[in-house]
Design a protein around this motif. Structure first.
Motif, PDB file in Angstrom:
ATOM      1  N   LEU B  67       0.956  -1.089   0.017  1.00  0.00           N
ATOM      2  CA  LEU B  67      -0.197   0.064   0.005  1.00  0.00           C
ATOM      3  C   LEU B  67       0.917   0.736  -0.332  1.00  0.00           C
ATOM      4  O   LEU B  67       1.546   1.663   0.915  1.00  0.00           O
ATOM      5  CB  LEU B  67      -0.381  -0.227   1.068  1.00  0.00           C
ATOM      6  N   THR B  68       0.930   1.794  -1.175  1.00  0.00           N
ATOM      7  CA  THR B  68       1.899   2.683  -1.072  1.00  0.00           C
ATOM      8  C   THR B  68       1.648   4.456  -1.222  1.00  0.00           C
ATOM      9  O   THR B  68       2.050   5.659  -0.700  1.00  0.00           O
ATOM     10  CB  THR B  68       2.623   3.083  -2.611  1.00  0.00           C
ATOM     11  N   LYS B  69       0.028   4.653  -1.482  1.00  0.00           N
ATOM     12  CA  LYS B  69      -0.570   5.138  -0.913  1.00  0.00           C
ATOM     13  C   LYS B  69      -1.743   5.499  -0.735  1.00  0.00           C
ATOM     14  O   LYS B  69      -2.572   4.729  -0.900  1.00  0.00           O
ATOM     15  CB  LYS B  69      -0.338   6.321  -2.531  1.00  0.00           C
ATOM     16  N   ILE B  70      -2.053   6.522   0.365  1.00  0.00           N
ATOM     17  CA  ILE B  70      -3.445   6.705   0.551  1.00  0.00           C
ATOM     18  C   ILE B  70      -4.497   7.704   0.068  1.00  0.00           C
ATOM     19  O   ILE B  70      -3.340   9.202   0.893  1.00  0.00           O
ATOM     20  CB  ILE B  70      -3.728   5.919   2.700  1.00  0.00           C
ATOM     21  N   MET B  71      -4.901   8.157  -0.638  1.00  0.00           N
ATOM     22  CA  MET B  71      -5.480   8.835  -1.333  1.00  0.00           C
ATOM     23  C   MET B  71      -6.903   9.647  -0.798  1.00  0.00           C
ATOM     24  O   MET B  71      -7.001  10.834  -0.537  1.00  0.00           O
ATOM     25  CB  MET B  71      -5.693   8.801  -2.798  1.00  0.00           C
ATOM     26  N   ALA B  72      -7.417   9.237   0.654  1.00  0.00           N
ATOM     27  CA  ALA B  72      -8.278  10.082   1.374  1.00  0.00           C
ATOM     28  C   ALA B  72      -8.276   9.147   3.200  1.00  0.00           C
ATOM     29  O   ALA B  72      -8.568   7.912   2.900  1.00  0.00           O
ATOM     30  CB  ALA B  72      -9.874   8.365   0.566  1.00  0.00           C
ATOM     31  N   ILE B  78     -16.126  10.827  -0.723  1.00  0.00           N
ATOM     32  CA  ILE B  78     -15.391  10.590  -1.662  1.00  0.00           C
ATOM     33  C   ILE B  78     -16.644   9.874  -2.623  1.00  0.00           C
ATOM     34  O   ILE B  78     -17.573   9.849  -1.659  1.00  0.00           O
ATOM     35  CB  ILE B  78     -14.825   9.061  -1.628  1.00  0.00           C
ATOM     36  N   LYS B  79     -16.104  10.410  -4.032  1.00  0.00           N
ATOM     37  CA  LYS B  79     -17.504   9.746  -4.540  1.00  0.00           C
ATOM     38  C   LYS B  79     -17.030   7.792  -5.449  1.00  0.00           C
ATOM     39  O   LYS B  79     -15.380   8.039  -4.741  1.00  0.00           O
ATOM     40  CB  LYS B  79     -17.604  10.715  -6.139  1.00  0.00           C
ATOM     41  N   HIS B  80     -17.733   7.422  -5.902  1.00  0.00           N
ATOM     42  CA  HIS B  80     -17.869   6.180  -6.205  1.00  0.00           C
ATOM     43  C   HIS B  80     -16.327   6.193  -6.731  1.00  0.00           C
ATOM     44  O   HIS B  80     -15.583   4.885  -7.177  1.00  0.00           O
ATOM     45  CB  HIS B  80     -18.724   5.486  -6.991  1.00  0.00           C
ATOM     46  N   SER B  81     -16.131   7.462  -7.974  1.00  0.00           N
ATOM     47  CA  SER B  81     -14.947   7.386  -9.176  1.00  0.00           C
ATOM     48  C   SER B  81     -13.890   7.093  -8.466  1.00  0.00           C
ATOM     49  O   SER B  81     -12.853   7.340  -8.785  1.00  0.00           O
ATOM     50  CB  SER B  81     -15.415   7.691 -10.357  1.00  0.00           C
ATOM     51  N   ASP B  82     -13.282   7.954  -7.157  1.00  0.00           N
ATOM     52  CA  ASP B  82     -12.095   9.143  -6.727  1.00  0.00           C
ATOM     53  C   ASP B  82     -11.618   7.522  -6.512  1.00  0.00           C
ATOM     54  O   ASP B  82     -11.618   6.460  -5.530  1.00  0.00           O
ATOM     55  CB  ASP B  82     -12.569   9.255  -5.350  1.00  0.00           C
ATOM     56  N   VAL B  83     -10.092   7.448  -6.460  1.00  0.00           N
ATOM     57  CA  VAL B  83      -9.311   6.576  -6.236  1.00  0.00           C
ATOM     58  C   VAL B  83      -9.107   7.006  -4.911  1.00  0.00           C
ATOM     59  O   VAL B  83      -8.348   8.267  -4.454  1.00  0.00           O
ATOM     60  CB  VAL B  83      -7.717   7.260  -7.179  1.00  0.00           C
ATOM     61  N   VAL B  84      -9.292   5.696  -4.270  1.00  0.00           N
ATOM     62  CA  VAL B  84      -8.494   6.046  -2.757  1.00  0.00           C
ATOM     63  C   VAL B  84      -7.113   5.836  -2.613  1.00  0.00           C
ATOM     64  O   VAL B  84      -6.867   6.106  -0.832  1.00  0.00           O
ATOM     65  CB  VAL B  84      -9.276   5.697  -1.640  1.00  0.00           C
ATOM     66  N   ALA B  85      -6.501   5.139  -2.958  1.00  0.00           N
ATOM     67  CA  ALA B  85      -5.396   4.246  -2.138  1.00  0.00           C
ATOM     68  C   ALA B  85      -4.557   3.001  -3.882  1.00  0.00           C
ATOM     69  O   ALA B  85      -5.123   3.448  -4.902  1.00  0.00           O
ATOM     70  CB  ALA B  85      -5.331   3.228  -1.614  1.00  0.00           C
TER      71      ALA B  85
END
Lengths: 212, 101
Positions: B67-72, B78-85
Motif C-alpha cells: 500500500l504505497t499511497k492513501i489518497m483519502a 468520496i465519490k465512487h470513481s475517486d481513487v482512494v489508494a
C-alpha cells in the motif's frame, strides 16, 4: 431461507449472535438466515451519527436507557419492545454484489408486509425507509463485511413512539414517526407479524435479489 | 509511483476505488483504514471501511502488494470513481499474492 426469532433480547446480545453466525458461515454455503428480534429500550447511532442527533440525551440517561454507537450505516434510531428488528444474514456474493439493491429489497419486503397487515405503507422516491403518508414507520441501516450482511431494518409495530421526540430519527429533526398500532388503532399479534415478514422476505429475496 | 525497475518486486500500480463495488449512490465517507502506507497487503484483505447514508462496508484490496499511497484519509467524503489508494502489486504469485482482479 432459515428464520431465527431471538425474541426480546438486548441489542448487543443480538449483535453478538449476528457476528457469531457470520463468522461461522462457510464461503458459498446456503446459510442465509433472517434473524428477528425485539429490544429493550436503547438508542443506537450509526457510524456517521453524532451526539447532536440525540437532543434529549438527558431523558434517556434519567431512565437508564443506553445510547450506543453501532458499526452500521444509517444514523440514529430508538428501539423498544414492540418494534420488529430484521437482521438478515445474506451472502451477497451468491446473489448480487449490490448493496443498494439489497436495501431496496429490505424496503420492498417491509412495504409489502405492512400492506398485508393493513397498513398503507409506501416507499418514497429519493428517500430511504418506509413511510405512511409523511411519517416514517421503518428505518434501514446495514453493514456488509466480505459481502455478508449484518444489521438491517427496524419496523415500528406496537412500540411506544414518545421517546422518538428525544432523537432526530435518521439524523433528521424534521422526520415524524408512526407505527402499525398507531395507524390501525389496535395492537397487533407479534407472532403473526413475524410470520408475515418471514414469508415475504423469503419470497422477495428470490424475486428482487436473485435466487441461488 | 511503484518505482519499477528490472529488479523491482512490483508491477504497475493499481488504483483502488469504490467503483469496484455496486453500492449506495451518492457520497461515501471513509471511516477506517485497516492498513497504513508502506504495509504489505494480502489480496482480498479488507483495506478500508466506508459509510454511505444507509450502509457501511469494507473495501477489499484488489490484489496483493504494498500500500504505497492513501489518497483519502479518515473523514474524507468520496465519490465512487475517486481513487482512494495506490497499491503496487507483488511481482510473484504465491500465498496471499494472487493476481489483481
Amino acid at each position: 431461507m432459515r428464520v431465527r426469532d431471538l425474541g426480546l433480547i438486548e441489542f448487543q446480545e443480538a449483535e453478538d449472535f449476528q457476528l457469531c453466525y457470520m463468522k461461522g458461515r462457510l464461503p458459498g454455503d446456503a446459510g442465509d438466515m433472517l434473524i428477528m428480534a425485539e429490544h429493550p429500550p436503547v438508542v443506537t447511532l450509526g457510524r456517521i451519527a453524532d451526539a447532536s442527533t440525540v437532543p434529549g440525551l438527558c431523558s434517556f440517561e434519567q431512565q437508564g436507557i443506553s445510547v450506543i454507537k453501532v458499526a452500521r450505516g444509517g444514523k440514529t434510531t430508538f428501539h423498544s419492545p414492540g418494534q420488529l428488528l430484521l437482521y438478515p444474514s445474506i451472502d451477497l456474493k451468491a446473489r448480487a454484489k449490490d448493496i443498494s439493491l439489497y436495501i431496496d429489497l429490505l424496503e420492498i419486503t417491509i412495504e409489502k408486509s405492512l400492506r398485508e397487515l393493513g397498513v398503507n405503507a409506501a416507499r418514497i422516491s429519493g428517500t430511504r425507509g418506509v413511510w405512511v403518508g409523511m411519517k416514517k414507520i421503518a428505518f434501514t441501516g446495514v453493514s456488509v463485511k466480505r459481502w455478508l450482511t449484518l444489521h438491517g431494518a427496524a419496523v415500528n409495530i406496537n412500540n411506544e413512539l414518545d421517546m422518538f421526540r428525544n432523537i432526530h430519527p435518521c439524523g433528521d429533526p424534521g422526520i415524524k414517526v408512526t407505527s402499525a398500532r398507531q395507524e390501525l388503532g389496535v395492537l397487533l399479534d407479534m407472532s403473526i407479524v413475524k410470520d408475515v415478514f418471514a414469508r415475504r422476505f423469503a419470497e422477495d429475496i428470490d424475486i428482487h435479489y436473485g435466487g441461488h | 509511483m511503484c518505482n519499477i525497475g528490472k529488479d523491482s518486486p512490483f508491477r504497475d500500480e493499481v488504483k483502488v476505488s469504490l467503483g469496484q463495488l455496486a453500492a449506495e449512490p451518492g457520497e461515501a465517507v471513509v471511516t477506517s483504514w485497516y492498513f497504513s502506507e508502506g504495509d504489505s497487503v494480502p489480496g482480498g484483505a479488507d483495506l478500508l471501511e466506508v459509510v454511505t447514508d444507509k450502509a457501511s462496508f469494507d473495501v477489499a484490496a484488489p490484489c496483493a502488494g504494498r500500500l504505497t499511497k492513501i489518497m483519502a484519509t479518515i473523514g474524507t467524503k468520496i465519490k465512487h470513481s475517486d481513487v482512494v489508494a495506490i497499491i503496487c502489486p507483488f511481482q510473484e504469485a504465491g500465498p496471499d499474492r494472487g493476481e489483481c482482479r
